[in-house]
Design a protein around this motif. Structure first.
Motif, PDB file in Angstrom:
ATOM      1  N   ARG A 158      51.993  26.447  87.202  1.00 29.65           N
ATOM      2  CA  ARG A 158      52.181  27.758  87.165  1.00 29.65           C
ATOM      3  C   ARG A 158      53.642  28.293  87.245  1.00 29.65           C
ATOM      4  O   ARG A 158      54.038  29.315  86.622  1.00 29.65           O
ATOM      5  CB  ARG A 158      51.269  28.509  87.706  1.00 29.65           C
ATOM      6  N   TYR A 218      45.713  32.843  87.356  1.00 25.87           N
ATOM      7  CA  TYR A 218      45.780  33.305  86.153  1.00 25.87           C
ATOM      8  C   TYR A 218      44.771  34.540  85.596  1.00 25.87           C
ATOM      9  O   TYR A 218      43.706  34.154  86.368  1.00 25.87           O
ATOM     10  CB  TYR A 218      45.623  32.355  85.016  1.00 25.87           C
ATOM     11  N   PRO A 234      49.721  34.487  83.612  1.00 21.58           N
ATOM     12  CA  PRO A 234      49.803  34.319  85.211  1.00 21.58           C
ATOM     13  C   PRO A 234      49.364  35.621  85.921  1.00 21.58           C
ATOM     14  O   PRO A 234      49.803  36.677  85.345  1.00 21.58           O
ATOM     15  CB  PRO A 234      51.415  33.983  85.572  1.00 21.58           C
ATOM     16  N   LEU A 287      47.246  25.259  87.880  1.00 22.02           N
ATOM     17  CA  LEU A 287      47.816  26.166  88.871  1.00 22.02           C
ATOM     18  C   LEU A 287      48.909  25.499  89.333  1.00 22.02           C
ATOM     19  O   LEU A 287      49.991  26.101  89.656  1.00 22.02           O
ATOM     20  CB  LEU A 287      46.676  26.117  90.118  1.00 22.02           C
ATOM     21  N   LEU A 337      49.476  30.493  79.440  1.00 19.82           N
ATOM     22  CA  LEU A 337      48.777  28.805  79.506  1.00 19.82           C
ATOM     23  C   LEU A 337      47.703  28.825  78.317  1.00 19.82           C
ATOM     24  O   LEU A 337      46.884  29.770  78.036  1.00 19.82           O
ATOM     25  CB  LEU A 337      47.784  28.958  80.867  1.00 19.82           C
TER      26      LEU A 337
END
Length: 210
Positions: free
Chosen positions: A147, A186, A208, A144, A156
């Motif tokens: 991100r 996400y 995301p 996070l 990711l």
């Protein structure tokens, strides 16, 4: 098997194996410039072997968290564009610097993945992939926190280590908690346990939330 551009199946010692094109790093077999990619030593290699769709464009820009001495990130850099390799421990970084000598697109960073603000001035925004392989508690928090570097349509690719979160709990329960926390930033697209290549690891592909 969903092969990313720049990753092929090639024959080594009479059997088909994953491979990328580049200089050898850890004593892996090399044939005609192609180096075998051992999924037992690489979470990303295991993700490909398990048939996961990494969702990467050609020559992606990558932020790699937990690069260690460069085993996996060297393969990633073989098929990627700019590849930023974050590693916290000084000893592996010395090896990583050596790996980068043969890969001009690989940029080692002696930084802590839990503190993205310390490398925010170096890593470009809108990278195509954040690849995470860190052995620490709070792996979802690391994802996070990083991100901010990821493009809206980026991916990711995380290898969640259950024993790094809590050695006393059932890995399935740990994975469930990590996925719940990840969902705050996400959308999880795919998950896969990485046995028999890596015990008590969950591979996660996510994008995301906008």
């Amino acid at each position: 098997m969903n092969l990313t551009e720049g990753v092929e199946e090639r024959e080594f010692d009479g059997r088909q194996r994953l491979a990328t094109c580049g200089e050898a790093v850890y004593g892996e077999p090399v044939e005609d410039g192609w180096r075998a990619w051992d999924p037992h030593r690489s979470k990303v290699g295991a993700m490909i072997e398990k048939g996961m769709d990494l969702g990467l464009p050609d020559e992606p820009t990558v932020l790699y968290l937990g690069a260690a001495s460069g085993t996996t990130v060297s393969h990633v850099a073989d098929f990627s564009g700019p590849t930023y390799a974050v590693e916290f421990a000084p000893r592996p970084v010395r090896d990583l610097v050596g790996v980068a000598e043969d890969r001009r697109n690989l940029f080692p960073l002696l930084k802590d993945a839990r503190k993205p603000e310390t490398y925010a001035h170096v890593v470009e925004r809108d990278v195509d992939a954040v690849i995470q392989d860190v052995a620490t508690r709070g792996q979802a928090d690391v994802a996070l926190g990083n991100r901010e570097f990821l493009a809206d349509d980026g991916r990711l690719l995380a290898a969640v280590k259950a024993r790094s979160e809590d050695v006393t709990r059932d890995p399935g329960d740990v994975f469930s908690d990590v996925l719940d926390r990840l969902s705050e930033g996400y959308e999880v697209l795919e998950t896969e346990r990485l046995e028999p290549y890596h015990e008590d690891h969950l591979a996660v592909v996510a994008r995301p939330r906008i």
